[in-house]
Design an enzyme around this catalytic site. Structure first.
Site, PDB file in Angstrom:
ATOM      1  N   LYS A  13      49.380  36.234  28.983  1.00 36.46           N
ATOM      2  CA  LYS A  13      50.026  37.151  30.275  1.00 36.46           C
ATOM      3  C   LYS A  13      50.287  36.839  31.303  1.00 36.46           C
ATOM      4  O   LYS A  13      49.893  35.875  31.996  1.00 36.46           O
ATOM      5  CB  LYS A  13      49.082  38.579  30.119  1.00 36.46           C
ATOM      6  CG  LYS A  13      47.845  38.349  30.971  1.00 36.46           C
ATOM      7  CD  LYS A  13      47.986  38.261  32.407  1.00 36.46           C
ATOM      8  CE  LYS A  13      46.992  38.265  33.418  1.00 36.46           C
ATOM      9  NZ  LYS A  13      47.079  37.961  34.972  1.00 36.46           N
ATOM     10  N   PRO A  96      44.359  27.863  31.687  1.00 41.05           N
ATOM     11  CA  PRO A  96      43.926  27.151  31.140  1.00 41.05           C
ATOM     12  C   PRO A  96      42.817  28.312  32.392  1.00 41.05           C
ATOM     13  O   PRO A  96      43.289  29.338  32.297  1.00 41.05           O
ATOM     14  CB  PRO A  96      44.450  26.654  32.783  1.00 41.05           C
ATOM     15  CG  PRO A  96      45.709  27.270  32.783  1.00 41.05           C
ATOM     16  CD  PRO A  96      45.566  27.803  31.530  1.00 41.05           C
ATOM     17  N   MET A  97      41.503  27.301  33.021  1.00 38.13           N
ATOM     18  CA  MET A  97      40.277  28.855  33.385  1.00 38.13           C
ATOM     19  C   MET A  97      40.861  28.539  34.761  1.00 38.13           C
ATOM     20  O   MET A  97      41.193  27.982  35.719  1.00 38.13           O
ATOM     21  CB  MET A  97      39.090  28.580  33.202  1.00 38.13           C
ATOM     22  CG  MET A  97      38.757  28.412  31.800  1.00 38.13           C
ATOM     23  SD  MET A  97      36.615  27.773  31.614  1.00 38.13           S
ATOM     24  CE  MET A  97      37.153  26.336  30.843  1.00 38.13           C
ATOM     25  N   GLY A  98      40.791  30.522  35.360  1.00 34.88           N
ATOM     26  CA  GLY A  98      40.887  29.810  37.028  1.00 34.88           C
ATOM     27  C   GLY A  98      42.938  30.491  37.196  1.00 34.88           C
ATOM     28  O   GLY A  98      42.973  30.066  38.258  1.00 34.88           O
ATOM     29  N   GLY A 100      45.190  32.778  36.376  1.00 37.23           N
ATOM     30  CA  GLY A 100      46.119  33.630  36.159  1.00 37.23           C
ATOM     31  C   GLY A 100      46.491  34.313  34.881  1.00 37.23           C
ATOM     32  O   GLY A 100      46.727  35.532  35.416  1.00 37.23           O
ATOM     33  N   GLY A 102      45.107  35.046  32.334  1.00 38.11           N
ATOM     34  CA  GLY A 102      44.084  35.985  31.717  1.00 38.11           C
ATOM     35  C   GLY A 102      43.437  35.288  30.065  1.00 38.11           C
ATOM     36  O   GLY A 102      43.258  36.262  29.268  1.00 38.11           O
ATOM     37  N   GLY A 103      43.205  34.350  30.681  1.00 46.93           N
ATOM     38  CA  GLY A 103      42.585  33.532  28.496  1.00 46.93           C
ATOM     39  C   GLY A 103      41.374  33.868  28.564  1.00 46.93           C
ATOM     40  O   GLY A 103      41.233  34.060  27.239  1.00 46.93           O
ATOM     41  N   GLY A 104      40.414  34.285  29.785  1.00 51.39           N
ATOM     42  CA  GLY A 104      39.304  34.712  29.176  1.00 51.39           C
ATOM     43  C   GLY A 104      39.201  36.147  28.369  1.00 51.39           C
ATOM     44  O   GLY A 104      38.519  36.222  28.082  1.00 51.39           O
ATOM     45  N   ASP A 138      41.293  42.783  32.212  1.00 45.77           N
ATOM     46  CA  ASP A 138      42.617  43.208  31.546  1.00 45.77           C
ATOM     47  C   ASP A 138      42.338  43.167  29.782  1.00 45.77           C
ATOM     48  O   ASP A 138      43.600  42.909  29.123  1.00 45.77           O
ATOM     49  CB  ASP A 138      42.769  40.961  31.563  1.00 45.77           C
ATOM     50  CG  ASP A 138      43.856  41.653  33.087  1.00 45.77           C
ATOM     51  OD1 ASP A 138      43.400  42.194  33.806  1.00 45.77           O
ATOM     52  OD2 ASP A 138      43.684  40.021  34.205  1.00 45.77           O
TER      53      ASP A 138
END
Length: 280
Positions: A13, A96-98, A100, A102-104, A138
């Protein structure tokens, strides 16, 4: 009976704007934002187990299985519904992690949606959203399945229409820890509250992200990406960072920008989605 679902999409997102409008007594910040789904996705393979175990089958650097939101989501659904079944979960991570994006949270939402289907647990979308909120603010948005104007801590959602367009996204090469941004004393916490009608009628206005100033001060890499991309339009950071994006009317315009991209950054283009691919 279907025993597996392969390549379940968990889309990213973008926050088209993000205002911090206050702070609750429990320390959570009150937000207003517009969530935009895009077609860049992690994917998840889900296979039913009959022994009740939840197993993440692949290694993800920096994320122990027990802490992974997909494992926690599966266990939460299992507990909520007293389901005796288990699952093998294989996560193919490209977001990517961290960043922004909303991947996780998206991975967790896709896990809940896929297992609700495979386990025949029969929870409604509203019930799944409520469960998802226990995992992160989220997560309900991704289960909601449409672009949304969000308020509260991000869980009060109203569907919005957004234009067909493409985005260029830059990964500046740093992970931005969300708590550090929200706890910064210089963070603006009193942005004027806007109405959904204000956003819908002025979607191309220069809406801003209140977290961006703090992130740019802490992470020069983010500031540099915003400055570079701003020569092509209203570039801004998504979420609490670190990724930076800019909207374009068509794919060829996005391609032209990517062709000029400095090699030190990972960058990519993505198309705006109207609905979550799992919700179609």
């Amino acid at each position: 009976m279907t025993q597996q679902l392969l390549a379940c999409p968990a889309p990213a997102k973008l926050n088209l704007f993000l205002y911090v409008t206050g702070r609750r007594a429990d320390g959570y910040h009150l937000l207003q934002t517009a969530f935009q789904l895009i077609d860049r996705c992690d994917t998840l393979d889900v296979e039913v187990r009959n022994d009740g175990q939840i197993i993440r089958t692949n290694d993800i650097p920096g994320v122990p299985a027990e802490a992974d939101l997909i494992v926690r989501a599966a266990r939460l659904l299992q507990k909520k519904t007293a389901c005796p079944l288990g699952a093998n979960l294989t996560l193919h991570k490209i977001l990517p992690m961290g960043g922004g994006l909303g991947g996780g949270s998206s991975d967790a939402a896709t896990t809940l949606m896929a297992l609700n289907q495979l386990w025949h647990t029969g929870l409604s979308k509203t019930e799944l959203m409520s469960l998802g909120l226990q995992l992160g603010a989220d997560v309900p948005f991704f289960i909601f399945g449409e672009n949304a104007f969000a308020e509260g801590v991000g869980e009060e959602l109203q569907a919005i229409q957004t234009p067909e367009r493409w985005f260029v996204v830059i990964e500046p090469g740093v992970q931005v820890p969300t708590p550090a941004i929200f706890s910064a004393k210089e963070l603006t916490r009193d942005s004027k509250i806007v109405r959904i009608a204000d956003f819908s009628s002025n979607a191309e206005m220069f809406w801003k992200n209140d977290l961006q100033t703090v992130a740019c001060a802490m992470f020069p890499e983010v500031d540099e990406a915003v400055r570079w991309l701003s020569q092509f339009g209203n570039a801004k950071m998504t979420g609490s960072g670190s990724c930076v994006f800019c909207a374009f009317a068509d794919e060829s315009a996005a391609d032209k920008v990517i062709a000029q991209m400095p090699e030190r950054w990972t960058s990519w283009k993505a198309k705006a989605l109207n609905r979550h691919p799992m919700d179609e």
